[in-house]
Design a protein around this motif. Structure first.
Motif, PDB file in Angstrom:
ATOM      1  N   ASN A  80     -12.669  -5.565  -0.011  1.00 45.04           N
ATOM      2  CA  ASN A  80     -11.333  -5.050  -0.281  1.00 45.04           C
ATOM      3  C   ASN A  80     -10.315  -5.663   0.682  1.00 45.04           C
ATOM      4  OD1 ASN A  80      -9.353  -3.255  -1.478  1.00 45.04           O
ATOM      5  ND2 ASN A  80      -9.460  -2.114   0.441  1.00 45.04           N
ATOM      6  N   LYS A  81     -10.653  -5.672   1.978  1.00 44.64           N
ATOM      7  CA  LYS A  81      -9.699  -6.231   2.951  1.00 44.64           C
ATOM      8  C   LYS A  81      -9.546  -7.735   2.740  1.00 44.64           C
ATOM      9  CE  LYS A  81      -8.418  -3.486   4.760  1.00 44.64           C
ATOM     10  NZ  LYS A  81      -7.291  -2.588   4.408  1.00 44.64           N
ATOM     11  N   PRO A  84       4.676  -3.781  -4.200  1.00 42.83           N
ATOM     12  CA  PRO A  84       3.275  -3.530  -3.862  1.00 42.83           C
ATOM     13  C   PRO A  84       2.960  -2.036  -3.795  1.00 42.83           C
ATOM     14  CG  PRO A  84       4.496  -4.274  -1.916  1.00 42.83           C
ATOM     15  CD  PRO A  84       5.427  -4.377  -3.075  1.00 42.83           C
ATOM     16  N   LEU A  98      -3.008  -6.329   9.055  1.00 39.93           N
ATOM     17  CA  LEU A  98      -3.475  -5.331   8.103  1.00 39.93           C
ATOM     18  C   LEU A  98      -4.550  -4.505   8.791  1.00 39.93           C
ATOM     19  CD1 LEU A  98      -3.959  -7.576   4.917  1.00 39.93           C
ATOM     20  CD2 LEU A  98      -1.885  -6.372   5.656  1.00 39.93           C
ATOM     21  N   GLU A 114      -3.964 -11.184  -0.978  1.00 40.18           N
ATOM     22  CA  GLU A 114      -2.838 -10.503  -1.632  1.00 40.18           C
ATOM     23  C   GLU A 114      -1.576 -10.620  -0.765  1.00 40.18           C
ATOM     24  OE1 GLU A 114      -3.555  -6.279  -1.999  1.00 40.18           O
ATOM     25  OE2 GLU A 114      -1.842  -5.951  -3.309  1.00 40.18           O
ATOM     26  N   ALA A 115      -1.723 -10.442   0.549  1.00 39.91           N
ATOM     27  CA  ALA A 115      -0.568 -10.534   1.458  1.00 39.91           C
ATOM     28  C   ALA A 115      -0.017 -11.953   1.465  1.00 39.91           C
ATOM     29  CB  ALA A 115      -0.984 -10.118   2.869  1.00 39.91           C
ATOM     30  N   ASP A 149      -0.594  -1.246  -3.075  1.00 42.14           N
ATOM     31  CA  ASP A 149      -1.665  -1.213  -2.087  1.00 42.14           C
ATOM     32  C   ASP A 149      -1.023  -0.722  -0.792  1.00 42.14           C
ATOM     33  OD1 ASP A 149      -4.219  -1.556  -1.247  1.00 42.14           O
ATOM     34  OD2 ASP A 149      -4.325  -3.704  -1.703  1.00 42.14           O
ATOM     35  N   SER A 159     -14.563  -1.392   0.343  1.00 42.72           N
ATOM     36  CA  SER A 159     -14.081  -1.110   1.699  1.00 42.72           C
ATOM     37  C   SER A 159     -15.236  -1.216   2.690  1.00 42.72           C
ATOM     38  CB  SER A 159     -13.477   0.293   1.783  1.00 42.72           C
ATOM     39  OG  SER A 159     -12.339   0.365   0.987  1.00 42.72           O
ATOM     40  N   GLU A 198      -7.175  -8.174   0.191  1.00 47.81           N
ATOM     41  CA  GLU A 198      -5.837  -7.806   0.665  1.00 47.81           C
ATOM     42  C   GLU A 198      -5.194  -8.899   1.521  1.00 47.81           C
ATOM     43  OE1 GLU A 198      -6.355  -2.961   0.503  1.00 47.81           O
ATOM     44  OE2 GLU A 198      -6.077  -3.920   2.435  1.00 47.81           O
ATOM     45  N   LYS A 210      -4.806  -5.309  -7.215  1.00 47.01           N
ATOM     46  CA  LYS A 210      -4.728  -6.457  -6.302  1.00 47.01           C
ATOM     47  C   LYS A 210      -5.458  -7.659  -6.860  1.00 47.01           C
ATOM     48  CE  LYS A 210      -6.797  -3.600  -3.560  1.00 47.01           C
ATOM     49  NZ  LYS A 210      -7.022  -2.945  -2.294  1.00 47.01           N
ATOM     50  N   GLU A 260      -1.405  -1.020   2.400  1.00 52.82           N
ATOM     51  CA  GLU A 260      -1.086  -1.959   3.482  1.00 52.82           C
ATOM     52  C   GLU A 260       0.121  -2.816   3.113  1.00 52.82           C
ATOM     53  OE1 GLU A 260      -3.917  -1.520   2.002  1.00 52.82           O
ATOM     54  OE2 GLU A 260      -5.339  -0.842   3.515  1.00 52.82           O
ATOM     55  N   HIS A 261       0.180  -3.206   1.857  1.00 53.85           N
ATOM     56  CA  HIS A 261       1.242  -4.114   1.427  1.00 53.85           C
ATOM     57  C   HIS A 261       2.556  -3.371   1.235  1.00 53.85           C
ATOM     58  CE1 HIS A 261      -2.643  -5.772   0.816  1.00 53.85           C
ATOM     59  NE2 HIS A 261      -2.107  -6.975   0.958  1.00 53.85           N
TER      60      HIS A 261
END
Ligand code: NAD
Ligand code: MG
Length: 398
Positions: A216-217, A147, A172, A223-224, A149, A211, A220, A124, A151-152
């Motif tokens: 990390n989130k 993706p 997410l 990333e999203a 990851d 995390s 993300e 990511k 979530e993605h």
């Protein structure tokens, strides 16, 4: 026969990818072009032999001899060093797994896109630091980024090709990490071992600590934004302790599609490997009755300041993402080696973002790899300076 390469094959995502490829028939089903790893030469050589790879590359130049010895008699080429890893990405493959951890994954991922095909993207960091560049390269070369990851992958699956105009929001989920129930005032005392115990997922050490801090989130969310082209205000984060719902897509008509499954990365990796098909995977089916209930909570910004930093990064645009990942990586290094406290990581990253926003001028132009790497380098220097300043102040910072 489909060809593939696995970058970061010896890591947590990499090993699970190897496992799925072997279950799908290994060398009788896929031609493996390249596998790469780091220090663990025994594992790298084992993987290269199991998959009958054409070449194996270690990131560590000092281990070339050891790798050659471990591959003796196999006919598999050995190479070493960061440049050799990028060169391995120059060998075309239909499907490339990008599972190196950290900024080191950017150059090989970008190079792999040059040859078209599919890039299964676990790294990511490359999207956070150079999302626009990655997407532009993919579009120019006719490559596809899938993706990995979780979530993605979940968002990608829930979108099911719907147009962006139909999407009102993306949610997410986050487990909350190892320290989610610690009193706020104790967080500063959390050790690497405390932060490295994930409640639901088995992952590499760095992402597990990220995390706990929700860096990390935070990555993300960015990333999203990069992957799906969503406006930042349409991307939300909720704490979901059970890690069964991986993400939700809310549509304009009020419907929400949730992606559910066991917390097992082999789902997202296998989905990317089999896409556009769905094939059987060694993932335990969900037992809804045994689960009983699913819970959702708002994240407390005092516990997770990284989430706010992600919003700042998205608002700033330009190279802020590159500064963010690099500063975060250095802060994490310093936490792992015991130089700073758990809660200092966010303070260090905030200080770096602040310093660099004053030092550099924003630009709307598409940055090249050199500019991204230059910003990465500068942010690491600023992070080290912030850590040194803090040490001088005698831990006055918190
Ligand atoms: P890991 O630490 O278990 O493995 C990292 C891999 O990268 C190893 O093969 C290692 O040898 C290699 N590597 C490390 N430093 C390198 C360098 N400087 N140059 C070249 N290779 C290097 O990491 P992981 O948990 O598998 O995570 C890999 C990526 O996937 C990360 O970007 C992470 O954020 C992402 N990701 C991981 C998970 C997970 O479940 N582990 C889930 C989602 C996303
Ligand atoms: Mg994830």
């Amino acid at each position: 026969m489909r060809s593939l390469s696995i970058f970061g094959a010896t890591g947590s995502v990499g090993e699970q990818t190897v496992d799925l490829v072997l279950r799908a028939g290994g060398p009788s089903a896929f031609r493996t072009v390249a596998v790469t790893g780091g220090q663990n030469i025994t594992r790298l050589a084992r993987i290269a032999r199991d998959l009958r790879a054409e070449c194996a590359v270690t990131a560590d130049p000092a281990r070339l001899g050891a790798l050659r010895d471990a591959l003796a008699g196999s006919g598999i080429e050995a190479a070493a060093g960061p440049q050799a890893i990028v060169e391995a990405a120059d060998r075309p493959a239909d499907w490339v797994m990008s599972a190196i951890v950290g900024a080191a994954g950017l150059a090989p991922g970008l190079r792999a896109l040059r040859h078209g095909g599919t890039l299964a993207l676990a790294n990511k960091e490359s999207l956070v630091s150079a999302g626009r560049l990655m997407l532009a390269e993919a579009a120019a070369r006719g490559a596809r980024i899938l993706p990995v990851d979780s979530e993605h992958s979940a968002v990608f699956q829930a979108l099911a090709g719907a147009s962006l105009e139909a999407v009102a929001r993306v949610v997410l989920t986050a487990s909350g990490g190892a320290l989610r129930d610690w009193p706020l005032e104790r967080l500063a005392a959390a050790t690497v071992a405390d932060a490295g115990r994930h409640p639901n997922w088995e992952m590499g050490q760095r992402i597990t600590i990220d995390s706990a801090s929700m860096f990390n989130k935070a990555m993300e969310v960015i990333e999203a934004r990069e992957l799906f082209g969503l406006a930042p205000e349409r991307i939300e984060v909720v704490i979901h302790r059970e890690s069964v719902v991986h993400a939700l897509v809310g549509f304009r008509d009020g419907a929400m599609l949730a992606h559910m499954g066991s917390p097992d990365m082999r789902h997202a990796i296998g989905y990317a490997l089999n896409w556009p098909d769905r094939r059987e995977l060694p993932v335990a089916p969900l037992d809804l009755v045994a689960l009983g209930r699913l819970t959702f909570e708002a994240p407390d910004p005092r516990r997770y300041p990284a989430l706010m930093l992600a919003r700042e990064v998205m608002a700033a645009g330009g190279l802020a993402g590159a500064a963010f990942t690099a500063a975060k990586e250095r802060a994490l290094d310093h936490f792992i080696t015991g130089r700073i406290r758990f809660t200092d990581m966010a303070a260090i990253v905030a200080a770096v973002l602040d310093a660099l926003s004053r030092e550099t001028s924003p630009s709307d132009a598409l940055p090249g790899l050199e500019q991204v790497l230059a910003m990465d380098h500068l942010a690491r220097i600023r992070a080290d300076e912030a850590v040194a300043r803090q040490a001088e102040k005698g831990r006055a910072w918190s």
